[in-house]
Design an enzyme around this catalytic site. Structure first.
Site, PDB file in Angstrom:
ATOM      1  N   ASP A 237     -11.279 -12.429  -5.023  1.00 20.72           N
ATOM      2  CA  ASP A 237      -9.990 -12.141  -5.643  1.00 20.72           C
ATOM      3  C   ASP A 237     -10.013 -10.753  -6.264  1.00 20.72           C
ATOM      4  O   ASP A 237      -9.007 -10.273  -6.763  1.00 20.72           O
ATOM      5  CB  ASP A 237      -9.650 -13.193  -6.707  1.00 20.72           C
ATOM      6  CG  ASP A 237      -8.248 -13.012  -7.258  1.00 20.72           C
ATOM      7  OD1 ASP A 237      -7.313 -12.898  -6.435  1.00 20.72           O
ATOM      8  OD2 ASP A 237      -8.086 -12.960  -8.488  1.00 20.72           O
TER       9      ASP A 237
ATOM     10  N   GLU B 242     -10.543  -1.741  -5.647  1.00 21.53           N
ATOM     11  CA  GLU B 242      -9.185  -2.286  -5.710  1.00 21.53           C
ATOM     12  C   GLU B 242      -8.201  -1.396  -6.446  1.00 21.53           C
ATOM     13  O   GLU B 242      -6.990  -1.522  -6.276  1.00 21.53           O
ATOM     14  CB  GLU B 242      -9.197  -3.665  -6.373  1.00 21.53           C
ATOM     15  CG  GLU B 242      -9.492  -3.650  -7.856  1.00 21.53           C
ATOM     16  CD  GLU B 242      -9.411  -5.045  -8.479  1.00 21.53           C
ATOM     17  OE1 GLU B 242      -8.568  -5.238  -9.365  1.00 21.53           O
ATOM     18  OE2 GLU B 242     -10.171  -5.929  -8.050  1.00 21.53           O
TER      19      GLU B 242
ATOM     20  N   HIS C 182      -6.326 -10.053  -6.640  1.00 28.25           N
ATOM     21  CA  HIS C 182      -6.545 -10.161  -8.093  1.00 28.25           C
ATOM     22  C   HIS C 182      -5.401 -10.957  -8.737  1.00 28.25           C
ATOM     23  O   HIS C 182      -4.738 -10.508  -9.665  1.00 28.25           O
ATOM     24  CB  HIS C 182      -6.646  -8.770  -8.730  1.00 28.25           C
ATOM     25  CG  HIS C 182      -7.457  -8.760  -9.994  1.00 28.25           C
ATOM     26  ND1 HIS C 182      -8.214  -7.686 -10.389  1.00 28.25           N
ATOM     27  CD2 HIS C 182      -7.637  -9.701 -10.955  1.00 28.25           C
ATOM     28  CE1 HIS C 182      -8.820  -7.951 -11.536  1.00 28.25           C
ATOM     29  NE2 HIS C 182      -8.474  -9.181 -11.897  1.00 28.25           N
TER      30      HIS C 182
END
Length: 353
Positions: A262, A267, A299
């Site tokens: 996740d 990111e 996320h």
């Protein structure tokens, strides 16, 4: 006073606006300005005129940004998250900045999502969903494993790690854990041991520790080699815990049986925004998406109504403490203006998020 909110999405505006009416009293005249983009050296000038800023996990709060914020009049930094690996706390202390996070918000939200990722990848429900939509009802390639009786390793046993362990215990799993600080709440569900034993003895390993200098790339070529062949790795904590090239190699060699993410080390440039109309030039992330036994999400583990409400309420309570000069239970540093870093709370050592 003015509060500048960076990386603001529509849901941030909704819940912060709602919390403002309940957490700030009538004597607090606060003007809130929402910026959709992240805080960085390129955008820091937009904080000018604000006494406080509110930021999220991928905003840049390095020393240079903090110095620019201080020069423009910002005196308080409100993190609407638990993690603070993106903040240079030593620089913040030297600049006498107020820094506070929301250390605990609906830990069950993240724990439940970690379990959902395990079950999705283990039982191939995401692949089955796509097959059925195309009229393919074949079960070939969808074989999973029963969780009952399996060993689950937990790295990090703060509130989220314990909530995750409680759920997995309900499935009938055996729990092993590693954490530099043992938590009596976890001992109701499992046993503490060293990291090597957790990795080598577990069918599923879930990461719930924060990102620090000591935990960065805690999953690497060496630690992956110690995992049981065919085991699944889950990370809903911080992307930097995993060395991406190492997991790609472990997946290619079939040593790692599955990977559910996740969070992702790179990111910051991608997550929370729509890039569907662009070419994504992150080769490692794109390589991960080619594996049938890899699940990547953006996320979202925290993303529940309950968690967003708690985050907004906690953030504005921290702001109220700053405005009224009160001691803030969620403050991250004390003795501002001194040379060395002095954490304000024992649990500020970020192992227990």
């Amino acid at each position: 006073m003015q509060l500048a909110v960076f990386s603001a999405k529509p849901y941030d505006k909704k819940f912060l606006t709602s919390a403002r009416s309940t957490e700030l009293d009538n004597t607090s005249d606060v003007e809130v300005i929402f910026h959709e983009f992240a805080l960085s050296l390129e955008t820091v000038s937009l904080a000018k005129g604000s006494s406080a800023i509110c930021v999220f996990v991928n905003d840049d709060l390095g020393a240079e940004v903090l110095e620019s914020l201080h020069a423009s009049g910002v005196r308080a930094i409100l993190l609407r998250c638990a993690g603070y690996n993106n903040v240079d706390l030593q620089a913040a202390q030297r600049l006498s900045l107020f820094v506070a996070n929301v250390p605990s918000y609906s830990p069950e939200a993240v724990a439940e999502f970690a379990v959902a990722q395990i079950q999705t990848l283990n039982r191939n429900t995401h692949r089955a969903y796509n097959r059925v939509r195309e009229g393919n009802f074949s079960l070939q390639g969808l074989l999973g494993r029963t969780l009952n009786g399996k060993t689950v390793g937990v790295v990090g046993t703060g509130k989220i790690g314990v909530a995750f362990s409680r759920i997995m215990n309900g499935f009938g799993c055996r729990l092993l854990a590693f954490d530099v600080y043992e938590n009596d709440d976890f001992k109701k569900y499992g046993t503490y041991t060293d990291l090597d034993t957790v990795l080598s003895g577990s069918d599923f390993v879930s990461l719930h520790c924060p990102l620090t200098d000591k935990t960065r790339h805690i999953i690497n070529d060496e630690t992956l080699s110690k995992m049981k062949k065919g085991a699944m790795l889950v990370n809903t904590s911080r992307g930097g815990l995993i060395k991406t090239k190492a997991v790609i190699a472990a997946l290619k060699s079939k040593h790692l049986g599955g990977l559910a993410l996740d969070v992702y080390d790179g990111e910051g440039a991608l997550f929370y925004n729509d890039h569907s109309g662009h070419i994504i030039d992150d080769d490692e992330l794109m390589r991960l998406t080619t594996f049938h036994n890899v699940l990547v999400c953006g996320h979202q583990a925290f993303f529940t109504e309950e968690a967003l409400r708690e985050i907004a309420d906690g953030t504005l309570r921290n702001l109220a403490d700053f405005l009224h000069g009160r001691k803030c239970d969620n403050g991250l540093i004390q003795d501002p203006g001194t040379g060395g870093l002095s954490l304000a709370r024992k649990d500020s050592v970020p192992i227990r998020i």
